[in-house]
Design an enzyme around this catalytic site. Sequence first.
Site, short mmCIF file in Angstrom:
data_model
loop_
_atom_site.label_atom_id
_atom_site.label_comp_id
_atom_site.label_asym_id
_atom_site.label_seq_id
_atom_site.Cartn_x
_atom_site.Cartn_y
_atom_site.Cartn_z
N THR B 180 -11.41 42.21 -42.21
CA THR B 180 -12.40 41.46 -41.44
C THR B 180 -13.62 42.30 -41.06
OG1 THR B 180 -11.18 42.02 -39.45
CG2 THR B 180 -10.71 39.88 -40.43
N LYS B 181 -13.57 43.60 -41.36
CA LYS B 181 -14.69 44.48 -40.99
C LYS B 181 -15.81 44.39 -42.04
CE LYS B 181 -12.81 46.29 -37.25
NZ LYS B 181 -11.60 45.48 -37.13
N LEU B 182 -17.01 44.82 -41.65
CA LEU B 182 -18.15 44.68 -42.58
C LEU B 182 -17.98 45.57 -43.81
CD1 LEU B 182 -20.67 47.06 -42.36
CD2 LEU B 182 -20.55 46.21 -40.03
#
Lengths: 357, 357
Positions: B180-182
């Site tokens: 879910t992180k960039l």
Amino acid sequence: MIQVTKPFIPDRKTLDKYLDGICERAWLTNNGPLVQELTQRLEDYLGVQNLLLVANGTLALQVAYKALGVEDEAVTTPFTFAATPGSMKWQGITPHFADIDPNTLNLDPSQAEKAITERTQALVPVHVYGNACDHDSFQDIASRYNLPLIYDASHAFGVQYKGESLLSCGDAATLSFHATKLFHTVEGGGIVFKNRDDLERARSMINFGQSPETPNDIASVGINAKMSELHAAMGLATLDSIDQIITQRAALIQEYHHCLKGHVEFPQRRGSENGAYMPILLASEEQASAVDSSLQQAGIRPRHYFSPALHETTTYGNDDACPVASDIADRILCLPLYPELTTHQVKWVCEHVCKNL
Amino acid sequence: MIQVTKPFIPDRKTLDKYLDGICERAWLTNNGPLVQELTQRLEDYLGVQNLLLVANGTLALQVAYKALGVEDEAVTTPFTFAATPGSMKWQGITPHFADIDPNTLNLDPSQAEKAITERTQALVPVHVYGNACDHDSFQDIASRYNLPLIYDASHAFGVQYKGESLLSCGDAATLSFHATKLFHTVEGGGIVFKNRDDLERARSMINFGQSPETPNDIASVGINAKMSELHAAMGLATLDSIDQIITQRAALIQEYHHCLKGHVEFPQRRGSENGAYMPILLASEEQASAVDSSLQQAGIRPRHYFSPALHETTTYGNDDACPVASDIADRILCLPLYPELTTHQVKWVCEHVCKNL
């Protein structure tokens, strides 16, 4: 060069099919559909219930201790991989070593019982090389002292013992699915719990203590020990070939035994042969060293698996005396074993072993 | 349905090229060539040294504490994800919460200093939403009390602060590369150490305490916290698009700010915008709840990120009073943010927010 092991690479088309699904769904981790499918297929294949997949085999042990309330001391074997005491000491549990049985190389139940103190909170025997521990004795001790019985079953994928899965023995049995294991998910592990409640507690713990029942609270301490969909995909693709993998590995072990019988000792086997490892015991440390050197020179990479015995290391060493484990660790060698190995290569390895005896 | 986030899926051909290499080499984990390549490319991209890649962001924190000798108590913020105190408590460290700054939503240095006791062994501030903590003040406190300063920089990928990488601040800064992180590696994390010695100690710790210098010993306690080659492959393929990802996310944040300015509050930003999250503060708990319900009904999934404040949870709750964190947790919402989101969708989300104010 012949390494001690070589990771199994599944059929690429099968793997790609799973990867297509992952990319399409953009569901990459957090108990995704492939982790759920692998859990179900492994429970069916292994004949177990209450399986929880996790990120690796060491985390499997760490989560099992936490789910079963083990915090102070645990009795275990010094003849194991460093992950067994490491998983304990990392989270504040003191490993207390008891000696092993010279025939099976597993923790000796009578020695384990003697090592129990007021602070002992679990028994953690290891099914070394997938060789079943004396479960009846351990269960008896665990019951009498009211201690959880947690098996490090990292090597015991698929082993049958007394008519059922060896993984059904104990309050929990942990598996490693590391790339070097006969069944693998690149990195991965699993815990088979006896009780459903323990499974559910652990399921919350591997996801930060979050629970669907208490969305506005953190109900238990937790970390991230989740298996990813990518790793589950590798497991599913590998599982398609697992019978073939075990058959090939077991056949190679038979070949090794045929060639080396009478020349070296083998650990006594309990339970079905899953083809996990090919250990031999040499007559002395000097002989083991000579065989190792000779093999290395021939481009063969055996492994002193497990050496040193962990009660003799800087980090885990203490006053525990385990002379059998010390002796075995000096004389053990694990020979190369993986499905692509040919019987011709096995014979060649055995020749190099025998000429140094 | 518009989720709060959506994992980035890199170009499939690029990913396949890395997978081809992995299968060909049959080197699947254990500090493989892709992990080494990703380490080097990330150090170059981020402008940092002494980066250690690990299996996930929680393990990054756990390994950082262990490498820096943190065992007793640590001062941290209650306005963070459960991984921050969870990583501590799992291995016996007591999290001691201090209140946050109402403008930046980060740990307030003066409150943190007041929370220090004789048992405190580390300061663990969090760069919430990638928003830089007041590093000068924390460094001053850490120096005066001789405490390691460990930043949970899970959100701070690529943030520049006072002319350098924010990740260079502190004795260690930990990253999360969760899906879910960039920037992500499916599951993964990293630790940027100030000192090379700490990096080398940690490198041994993530591989069972084994070290090439002492092949016949276990020199330190250790677990398995290794990143796999499969996960590194996803990271390498994602890194090819990272500038575009950050640009797109930052543009969407600008659009949100344009639409919502004067209607809701935004946390005060310190350091460059990396497009990690889109937090808004509503006027009251009731208003936040009304906005949330309205968005949910429209098929939009914002997140109360972070709520509840952790000092108010069953597992981490204690006597620490953090009224600012409690208030902020009641009023915060994170709005949807991912590269595929259109400005049209952002406007639509903002309309739904505004009509409930």
